[in-house]
Design a protein around this motif. Structure first.
Motif, PDB file in Angstrom:
ATOM      1  N   GLN A 257       0.784  -1.303   0.014  1.00 47.59           N
ATOM      2  CA  GLN A 257       0.255   0.046  -0.027  1.00 47.59           C
ATOM      3  C   GLN A 257       0.751   1.076  -0.143  1.00 47.59           C
ATOM      4  O   GLN A 257       1.920   1.511   0.811  1.00 47.59           O
TER       5      GLN A 257
ATOM      6  N   TYR B   1       0.573   5.406   0.253  1.00 42.94           N
ATOM      7  CA  TYR B   1       0.012   6.443   0.811  1.00 42.94           C
ATOM      8  C   TYR B   1       0.501   7.811   0.048  1.00 42.94           C
ATOM      9  O   TYR B   1       1.720   8.079   0.401  1.00 42.94           O
TER      10      TYR B   1
ATOM     11  N   SER C 212      -3.311   4.813  -2.485  1.00 39.91           N
ATOM     12  CA  SER C 212      -4.462   5.463  -1.942  1.00 39.91           C
ATOM     13  C   SER C 212      -4.841   6.681  -2.896  1.00 39.91           C
ATOM     14  O   SER C 212      -4.073   7.016  -3.821  1.00 39.91           O
TER      15      SER C 212
ATOM     16  N   ASN D  99      -1.735   0.328   8.448  1.00 42.85           N
ATOM     17  CA  ASN D  99      -2.285   1.035   7.107  1.00 42.85           C
ATOM     18  C   ASN D  99      -2.332   2.584   7.475  1.00 42.85           C
ATOM     19  O   ASN D  99      -1.847   2.829   8.515  1.00 42.85           O
ATOM     20  N   HIS D 100      -2.832   3.048   6.462  1.00 45.00           N
ATOM     21  CA  HIS D 100      -2.733   4.769   6.687  1.00 45.00           C
ATOM     22  C   HIS D 100      -3.895   5.305   7.788  1.00 45.00           C
ATOM     23  O   HIS D 100      -4.108   6.519   7.866  1.00 45.00           O
ATOM     24  N   ASP D 101      -4.483   4.382   8.435  1.00 48.11           N
ATOM     25  CA  ASP D 101      -5.780   4.739   9.192  1.00 48.11           C
ATOM     26  C   ASP D 101      -5.472   4.144  10.802  1.00 48.11           C
ATOM     27  O   ASP D 101      -6.159   4.660  11.679  1.00 48.11           O
TER      28      ASP D 101
ATOM     29  N   TYR E  18       1.934  -2.053   4.388  1.00 45.91           N
ATOM     30  CA  TYR E  18       1.662  -0.586   4.396  1.00 45.91           C
ATOM     31  C   TYR E  18       3.138   0.109   4.188  1.00 45.91           C
ATOM     32  O   TYR E  18       4.196  -0.310   5.175  1.00 45.91           O
TER      33      TYR E  18
ATOM     34  N   ARG F  10       1.250   8.274   9.011  1.00 47.37           N
ATOM     35  CA  ARG F  10       1.380   9.024   7.736  1.00 47.37           C
ATOM     36  C   ARG F  10       2.645   9.912   7.467  1.00 47.37           C
ATOM     37  O   ARG F  10       2.716  10.580   6.641  1.00 47.37           O
TER      38      ARG F  10
END
Ligand code: BGC
Ligand code: MG
Length: 552
Positions: free
Chosen positions: A27, A29, A65, A345-347, A379, A415
């Motif tokens: 993933q 971002y 993303s 992940n980005h969250d 990620y 992030r």
């Protein structure tokens, strides 16, 4: 059947149409990956420059993303034009060039479609909000207030407050499951569905290999707008929202997970199936029935290929019992479901920090992930073993963090810009001041340093991904005999004549493990796996083994 534009060029291990099935997805971002023009924000050209690095990891695909036109209130998850690239990320031509280069290097590209909602700056919404009888008046979820002026029901936004926002033009409320600047589209309207499918076709025609589908179980709401029942405190969990968020106080029976969604997912799949080798990965965010919904959504060959699971994204430590409970539930309630696992992940807070992992533990978890039945998402920065980035309140960007600070710090810490070169300005992320601060602790773990150290986490990830890619049993096989003994989790994976036995000591104390009957050999010499001795082996704290049955 439309052939893939560059099918002939895909040279990675899994070039077949089922590359997604057990595939490893990286993933990206984009804001934080690589900035090519010094504006402090990562971009598509930056991704393109770093494709050889991604290829060197041995992954099957990248998921990027959102990079579409957006006012960036939710950093791209609020789209104002689905068919264009936001200028801060580049142009459509940059996208095409990046896609072609990825295909040349044998990397598939999945893009992130945010279809449940748009930005309030999307022309569809501007039109919809004007009057109650314009052609798009029913494209979003509009509802009259109650007699006392309050919202039509009790639905809550994940990002805080009511899910309803008053609009003084129409004198009505509109629904937003996330920010009030992210109005929900009305999927009960077939024109909305058609417009979204057309948009998906636009990207399929450009040659993307698949979609990560944002908040796929939020597409439909209850047409009767019934209020959600309360959820008793003991039934709450923090899998999709932090405990301090009252969103966890409801059982979301009516605001999402509606049965009408299945027919739409079938339309989307039918469209995707017109093209060869494309895959749909649906993100299912539900704290109570995630696996159940995953089973429905991935059933048969006519819905999603796989669903993105939240089970290992929680702050609770991922213990042997947690793995066992999740896979037992899958076996009994969703045996045919095809999950896609992620730890970071980005969250969410990066898993090394979230689970407070020691160096040994940080090495065990990704190996375990590569052995689980399902596809896997890594990620960006996970392959460097990055801990959560440190972001001060003054530097916060994420509206979710600003709302729930300080108990929940939001999503900025995962992030922060990816560190490429320890000694370079901004750790090699780009020339300008980055949109989030570069964390010095992360900079010390930059790619260049790790490249030079054969024992570094980066090389560990390369080896464990290679191990997965070399064993179809791990990528696509059945999973049987999962058992827990003390801190040891063990199971078998098999496909055709290939049998693999895996055991992980998720704890500090040494444990003895019995190997199943047969003659077993260690599957890799380079991951620090423990070799068997007769029918048994010893696993030190955080030790692990992966054995292959002789003759397989
Ligand atoms: C994305 C988030 C986003 C939300 C709303 C998600 O689940 O991963 O980053 O804020 O959907 O689009
Ligand atoms: Mg830039």
């Amino acid at each position: 059947m439309n052939m893939h534009p560059s099918d002939m060029k895909l040279t990675n291990a899994r070039r077949g149409a089922d590359w997604w099935h057990g595939g490893v997805i990286y993933q990206i971002y984009p804001r934080s990956f690589q900035d090519s023009n010094g504006d402090g924000i990562g971009d598509l050209k930056g991704i393109c420059q770093r494709l050889p690095y991604i290829q060197s990891l041995g992954v099957d695909a990248i998921w990027i993303s959102p990079f579409f036109k957006s006012p960036m209130k939710d950093f791209g998850y609020d789209v104002s034009d689905y068919r264009d690239v936001d200028p801060m990320f580049g142009t459509l031509a940059d996208f095409d060039a990046m896609l072609e280069e990825a295909h040349n290097l044998g990397i598939r590209v999945m893009i992130d479609l945010v279809m449940s909602h748009t930005s309030n700056q999307h022309p569809w919404f501007s039109e919809s909000r004007k009057t109650r009888d314009n052609p798009k008046s029913d494209w979003y979820v509009w509802a009259d207030p109650q007699l006392d002026g309050t919202p039509p029901n009790n639905w809550l936004s994940i990002f805080g407050g009511s899910a309803w926002q008053w609009d003084s033009r129409r004198l009505q409320y509109y629904l937003h499951n996330f920010l009030s600047s992210q109005p929900d589209l009305n999927f009960h309207n077939s024109e909305v569905q058609d417009a979204l499918l057309d948009m998906a076709r636009f990207w399929l025609d450009r040659g993307v290999d698949g979609f990560r589908l944002d908040t796929i179980n939020f597409y439909f709401h209850d047409a009767r707008l019934r209020s959600n029942p309360p959820l008793p405190p003991e039934a709450r969990n923090a899998s999709i929202a932090p405990m301090v968020n009252p969103y966890n106080h409801q059982d979301h029976l009516y605001s999402k997970n509606q049965p009408e969604n299945l027919a739409f997912l079938e339309r989307l799949r039918a469209l995707t199936d017109e093209y060869e080798g494309r895959a749909c990965l649906g993100e299912v965010g539900d704290a109570q029935r995630g696996l159940e919904i995953m089973a429905q959504y991935t059933e048969g060959e006519s819905r999603m290929h796989m669903c993105y699971a939240f089970e290992f994204l929680e702050s609770r430590p991922a213990t042997t019992e947690v793995f066992k409970a999740v896979f037992d539930k899958l076996t009994t309630e969703a045996a045919d479901a095809w999950p896609c696992w992620a730890f970071s992940n980005h969250d969410v807070k990066r898993h090394v920090s979230r689970w407070n992992l020691s160096a040994e533990a940080a090495r065990l978890y990704p190996v375990l992930m590569m052995c689980l039945r399902g596809s896997a998402c890594l990620y960006q920065g996970e392959e460097l073993g990055l801990p959560e980035g440190d972001v001060a309140f003054e530097d916060l960007q994420d509206p979710y963090g600003i709302e729930f600070w300080p108990e929940f710090k939001g999503r900025d810490g995962c992030r922060t810009p990816l560190p490429w070169v320890t000694q370079a300005e901004n750790a090699g992320f780009g020339d300008g001041k980055a949109w989030l601060p570069v964390d010095p602790a992360q900079a010390a773990m930059a790619v260049d340093r790790q490249e030079a150290d054969p024992d570094a986490m980066l090389h560990h990830y390369r080896r464990l991904i290679a191990l997965r890619q070399d064993h179809r049993a791990l990528a696509q096989g059945d999973m049987t005999n999962m058992s827990v003994s003390g801190n040891v989790l063990s199971f078998e994976r098999s496909i055709d004549a290939e049998w693999v036995f895996c055991a992980f000591n998720i704890g500090d104390t040494t444990a003895q493990v019995r190997t199943p009957d047969g003659d077993w050999n260690i599957a890799s010499d380079s991951l620090g796996l423990m070799a068997p001795d007769g029918g048994a082996l010893t696993l030190p704290g955080w030790g692990m083994t992966i054995l292959k049955k002789a003759g397989g």
